[in-house]
Structures are given as C-alpha cells and as structure tokens.
Write an enzyme that holds these catalytic residues in place. Structure first.
Site, PDB file in Angstrom:
ATOM      1  N   CYS A 119      78.418  38.794  14.166  1.00  0.00           N
ATOM      2  CA  CYS A 119      79.196  39.509  15.188  1.00  0.00           C
ATOM      3  C   CYS A 119      80.029  38.572  16.052  1.00  0.00           C
ATOM      4  CB  CYS A 119      78.275  40.353  16.053  1.00  0.00           C
ATOM      5  SG  CYS A 119      77.417  41.590  15.083  1.00  0.00           S
ATOM      6  N   HIS A 261      81.986  42.209  22.325  1.00  0.00           N
ATOM      7  CA  HIS A 261      81.505  42.736  21.053  1.00  0.00           C
ATOM      8  C   HIS A 261      80.821  44.077  21.340  1.00  0.00           C
ATOM      9  CE1 HIS A 261      79.410  43.360  17.401  1.00  0.00           C
ATOM     10  NE2 HIS A 261      78.229  42.991  17.868  1.00  0.00           N
ATOM     11  N   ASN A 291      78.500  49.605  15.962  1.00  0.00           N
ATOM     12  CA  ASN A 291      78.676  48.160  15.870  1.00  0.00           C
ATOM     13  C   ASN A 291      79.249  47.820  14.495  1.00  0.00           C
ATOM     14  OD1 ASN A 291      78.307  45.418  15.488  1.00  0.00           O
ATOM     15  ND2 ASN A 291      76.281  45.339  16.423  1.00  0.00           N
TER      16      ASN A 291
HETATM   17  N1  ACO Z   1      65.160  57.123  17.473  1.00  0.00           N
HETATM   18  C1  ACO Z   1      64.054  57.451  18.143  1.00  0.00           C
HETATM   19  N2  ACO Z   1      63.153  56.553  18.533  1.00  0.00           N
HETATM   20  C2  ACO Z   1      63.380  55.265  18.223  1.00  0.00           C
HETATM   21  C3  ACO Z   1      64.509  54.848  17.510  1.00  0.00           C
HETATM   22  C4  ACO Z   1      65.428  55.836  17.119  1.00  0.00           C
HETATM   23  N3  ACO Z   1      66.563  55.542  16.427  1.00  0.00           N
HETATM   24  N4  ACO Z   1      64.467  53.511  17.346  1.00  0.00           N
HETATM   25  C5  ACO Z   1      63.348  53.080  17.949  1.00  0.00           C
HETATM   26  N5  ACO Z   1      62.677  54.144  18.471  1.00  0.00           N
HETATM   27  C6  ACO Z   1      61.423  54.150  19.186  1.00  0.00           C
HETATM   28  C7  ACO Z   1      60.558  52.973  18.839  1.00  0.00           C
HETATM   29  O1  ACO Z   1      59.792  53.266  17.673  1.00  0.00           O
HETATM   30  C8  ACO Z   1      59.737  52.825  20.074  1.00  0.00           C
HETATM   31  O2  ACO Z   1      58.689  53.763  20.007  1.00  0.00           O
HETATM   32  P1  ACO Z   1      57.191  53.294  20.332  1.00  0.00           P
HETATM   33  O3  ACO Z   1      57.244  52.855  21.766  1.00  0.00           O
HETATM   34  O4  ACO Z   1      56.431  54.543  20.085  1.00  0.00           O
HETATM   35  O5  ACO Z   1      56.924  52.179  19.369  1.00  0.00           O
HETATM   36  C9  ACO Z   1      60.662  53.256  21.204  1.00  0.00           C
HETATM   37  O6  ACO Z   1      61.712  54.019  20.582  1.00  0.00           O
HETATM   38  C10 ACO Z   1      61.282  52.129  21.948  1.00  0.00           C
HETATM   39  O7  ACO Z   1      61.777  51.185  21.022  1.00  0.00           O
HETATM   40  P2  ACO Z   1      62.552  49.897  21.489  1.00  0.00           P
HETATM   41  O8  ACO Z   1      62.848  49.054  20.304  1.00  0.00           O
HETATM   42  O9  ACO Z   1      61.820  49.296  22.637  1.00  0.00           O
HETATM   43  O10 ACO Z   1      63.901  50.561  22.030  1.00  0.00           O
HETATM   44  P3  ACO Z   1      65.020  49.897  22.942  1.00  0.00           P
HETATM   45  O11 ACO Z   1      65.138  50.601  24.209  1.00  0.00           O
HETATM   46  O12 ACO Z   1      64.907  48.398  22.962  1.00  0.00           O
HETATM   47  O13 ACO Z   1      66.338  50.267  22.109  1.00  0.00           O
HETATM   48  C11 ACO Z   1      67.865  49.221  20.594  1.00  0.00           C
HETATM   49  C12 ACO Z   1      66.465  49.794  20.793  1.00  0.00           C
HETATM   50  C13 ACO Z   1      68.864  50.310  20.813  1.00  0.00           C
HETATM   51  C14 ACO Z   1      67.963  48.687  19.180  1.00  0.00           C
HETATM   52  C15 ACO Z   1      68.104  48.074  21.634  1.00  0.00           C
HETATM   53  O14 ACO Z   1      66.997  47.193  21.641  1.00  0.00           O
HETATM   54  C16 ACO Z   1      69.346  47.291  21.336  1.00  0.00           C
HETATM   55  O15 ACO Z   1      70.451  47.805  21.368  1.00  0.00           O
HETATM   56  N6  ACO Z   1      69.218  45.978  21.053  1.00  0.00           N
HETATM   57  C17 ACO Z   1      70.353  45.155  20.699  1.00  0.00           C
HETATM   58  C18 ACO Z   1      70.547  45.252  19.219  1.00  0.00           C
HETATM   59  C19 ACO Z   1      71.913  44.793  18.767  1.00  0.00           C
HETATM   60  O16 ACO Z   1      72.885  44.943  19.470  1.00  0.00           O
HETATM   61  N7  ACO Z   1      71.982  44.247  17.557  1.00  0.00           N
HETATM   62  C20 ACO Z   1      73.200  43.851  16.963  1.00  0.00           C
HETATM   63  C21 ACO Z   1      73.664  42.523  17.482  1.00  0.00           C
HETATM   64  S1  ACO Z   1      75.173  42.055  16.795  1.00  0.00           S
HETATM   65  C22 ACO Z   1      75.054  41.357  15.217  1.00  0.00           C
HETATM   66  O17 ACO Z   1      75.098  40.158  15.055  1.00  0.00           O
HETATM   67  C23 ACO Z   1      74.933  42.218  13.996  1.00  0.00           C
END
Ligand code: ACO
Length: 335
Positions: A119, A261, A291
């Site tokens: 990214c 990004h 993304n």
């Molecule tokens: N739908 C419903 N529930 C979900 C989903 C979903 N799609 N995904 C995760 N959950 C659940 C999990 O299972 C967890 O449940 P649990 O507590 O029972 O285990 C709960 O939601 C919370 O999960 P978290 O992972 O803590 O959720 P978070 O608030 O951190 O959001 C997210 C997750 C959106 C992925 C966030 O962490 C994020 O955006 N991180 C950055 C990721 C990113 O931008 N990556 C790309 C970088 S760029 C590149 O180089 C490609």
C-alpha cells in the site's frame, strides 16, 4: 565549473487518471458470503462497497487505462514519455507488468518497470520517478498504482475480505527547471513488524528428481493482524507527516488536502485529528472502493482533480502505509 550555471531541476504535476472494474461488491452481498453486516463494516471501516475485477480484467489492463487517461490530461505525445513505474503487489506477470503497459500505450521511448511496496507502493514509486527527473536522466514519467487484491483475499475470512477492492490510478509528472512542486518526502520500512500483514508464498516443497527438492511457486492469501496494523498506522503516519512538514517549513494549516492511503475511515480521522487538519480537508472515497492497495492515492487524487476539489497550486500532504511494514509521506503542490 566556472562559467556554467547549473539549473536546479524540479518536478511538475501534469495529469491524473484512474480506472476501476465494473463489478460492484456491496456490504450486503458480502454478508451473504461471510458472517458480517453492512452496519459492522461501515461503522468499523467506512466502506460500503468495493470493485472486483472480472476474469477479463488484470493489473496490466487497469494500469493501462489509468495511465492513458493521465497522459490525455497531460496532453502529451506518448512517444515523449521516458519512464513508466508501475507500483503493484499483484502483477499480471510476476516478471513485470510495466513493459506490457508500455507496449499497449505505444510508449516506445520509455523504460518501464514494476515496484513492490504494497500500500506504500504508489508513494515509493512517485519518489523513485521524481528522483530520475530531478537527476536529469528523464523528462517525462508516468507513475501507476494498480492492484488486484481480490485474487489474494481469503473470501472466507471476514476479518480481512471486507476491506479490499481492485483498481488503478496514475499521475503524469514532468521535469522542469522553472520551479519544484515536489516539496519533500520521507520513506520508512520495518521488516521486523512485517508479519502483521503479508501475502506469503505457499511454501509447498516438491521434488524434481532423486534428492533434488524445490519450492513450487504460488502464494497463499492475505494474512493480517488488523489491530496491529491499525495501531501502526495511527501512530506512524502522523509522525512522518509532521516531521516532513517541519523539514519543509510548512505548517499543517497550509495543507489544503490530506490524501492518505484509503485503508479505513477511522485511520483517516485519527491521523487528521493528530495533525490538527480538519475533516473537510481529508479526502476520502474508500466508501465506494475499499482499500485498493497501491491504487488508493492516485485514485483519490484523480477523483478530486476531476471534480475540481484539488486545484492548481494546492498543497497536498500524502501518505502511503501498509505491508512491509512500510510507510512514507510526500508534500506536493499540484501543477
Ligand atoms: N464482521 C463482523 N464481525 C467481525 C468482522 C466482520 N467483518 N471482522 C471481525 N469481526 C469480529 C471479530 O471476530 C471480533 O469478534 P470477537 O471479539 O468475538 O473475537 C470483533 O469483531 C472485533 O474484532 P477486531 O479485529 O478487534 O475488530 P477491529 O475493531 O480491530 O476492526 C479492522 C477490524 C476493521 C480490520 C481494523 O482492525 C482495521 O481496519 N485494521 C487496519 C487494517 C488495514 O488497514 N489493513 C490494510 C493495510 S494496507 C496494506 O498494505 C494492504
């Protein structure tokens, strides 16, 4: 060098272009595939839908379309292009897709190569191309960011599959000795934290003959520790932009647009808050595209340039960040 007055070579921004595939995958549709909901995805990421390449699309085709529209805006004769840099982690050909784009464009005088930094790829590509222009080697360059992560997403993993989409964007940049609109940049990597987000090879051991083993090619799917990537982004991105502003003697009040990004709306908001840049200056289109990895920055810039939000001489602070881990920032003046 007595008697010879060397002129400083700067960079000018001449055009932008973009392309996204036609297929739209909405949150509602993803909810039929994995256990998630429109409400969960929107509130955690800001994303409503993303574009997915159909089998006829690939990074070469998308990158070509984006480059062509950028060249048209720049109003360049294609034969005058010297350099094409394609930032991608998902090339159509692992040996490099940029030369195919060069050939499709008919840019017969250009050299073209791929660059991989996930990214951060577009930002790293823009810096790379700018250095060739500033060094006096080349006059005109196209920098493309294009990715097709849909091919590498685990469509059964609700933690990651909701985030990504496909697309391409491009900028046309030119060397000039009248001014320099590439005001500054910084780039970083930290491989020690690389396991937070990667797309590893499959590690399938096979045998050729007798005791000669080899690793067969192929990649698994995106592996991501979402929380760690989130923490990394909201910590490092404001720091690198703040340091760049100080280095270039700009204040955050002088920034007209923050083009980050497009990973997650909450990351955009948090970075803006830390830099004291108000929400109306933070460009965002991730609601429509998710993304798109190396494509997000030029895809966003092209949209804002074409709908007259970004105008001539506007100051843009931009930052790419992601797998590697890698991150970088650039301060540019449009035009
Ligand atoms: N739908 C419903 N529930 C979900 C989903 C979903 N799609 N995904 C995760 N959950 C659940 C999990 O299972 C967890 O449940 P649990 O507590 O029972 O285990 C709960 O939601 C919370 O999960 P978290 O992972 O803590 O959720 P978070 O608030 O951190 O959001 C997210 C997750 C959106 C992925 C966030 O962490 C994020 O955006 N991180 C950055 C990721 C990113 O931008 N990556 C790309 C970088 S760029 C590149 O180089 C490609």
């Amino acid at each position: 060098m007595e008697g010879i007055k060397l002129k400083q070579i700067g960079v000018s921004f001449k055009g932008s272009g973009s392309y996204v595939p036609d297929q739209i995958l909405t949150n509602q549709k993803i909810s039929k595939k994995v256990d998630t909901s429109d409400e969960w995805i929107k509130s955690r990421t800001g994303i409503s839908e993303r574009r997915i390449s159909s089998p006829g699309d690939n990074v070469t085709e998308m990158g070509y379309e984006a480059a062509l529209t950028a060249i048209q805006m720049a109003n360049w004769d294609i034969k005058t292009i010297d350099l094409i840099v394609l930032a991608t982690s998902t090339p159509h050909d692992l040996f490099g897709s940029a030369p195919s784009i060069q050939s499709k464009l008919g840019a017969c005088n250009a050299v073209a190569f791929d660059l991989t930094a996930a990214c951060s790829g577009f930002l790293f590509g823009l810096v790379t191309a700018s250095q060739f222009l500033r060094g006096g080697s080349f006059k005109r360059a196209i920098v493309i960011g294009a990715d097709q992560l849909s091919s590498f997403v685990d469509w059964n993993d609700r933690r990651s599959c909701i985030l990504f989409g496909d697309g391409a964007g491009a900028l046309a940049i030119e060397a000039t000795n009248e001014f320099d609109n590439f005001l500054g940049f910084d780039m970083r990597t930290d491989g020690g934290r690389g396991s937070f987000l990667n797309l590893p090879s499959k590690n399938n051991k096979d045998s050729i003959i007798d005791n000669i083993d080899f690793l067969s090619g192929g990649f698994s799917s995106i592996q991501m520790n979402g929380q760690e990537v989130y923490k990394f982004a909201v910590r490092e991105v404001p720091i690198i932009i703040d340091e760049l502003l100080k280095k270039t003697n700009y204040s955050s009040h002088e920034v007209d647009w923050l083009v980050l990004h497009q990973a997650n709306q909450r990351i955009l908001d948090s970075v803006g808050e830390r830099l004291k840049i108000p929400g109306e200056k933070i460009l965002s289109n991730l609601e429509k595209y998710g993304n798109t990895s190396a494509a997000t920055i030029p895809l966003m810039m092209d949209e804002a340039i074409r709908n007259n939000r970004i105008k001539q001489n506007d100051i843009i602070a931009t930052s790419g960040f992601g797998a590697g881990l890698s991150w970088g920032a650039a301060l540019i003046k449009w035009g």
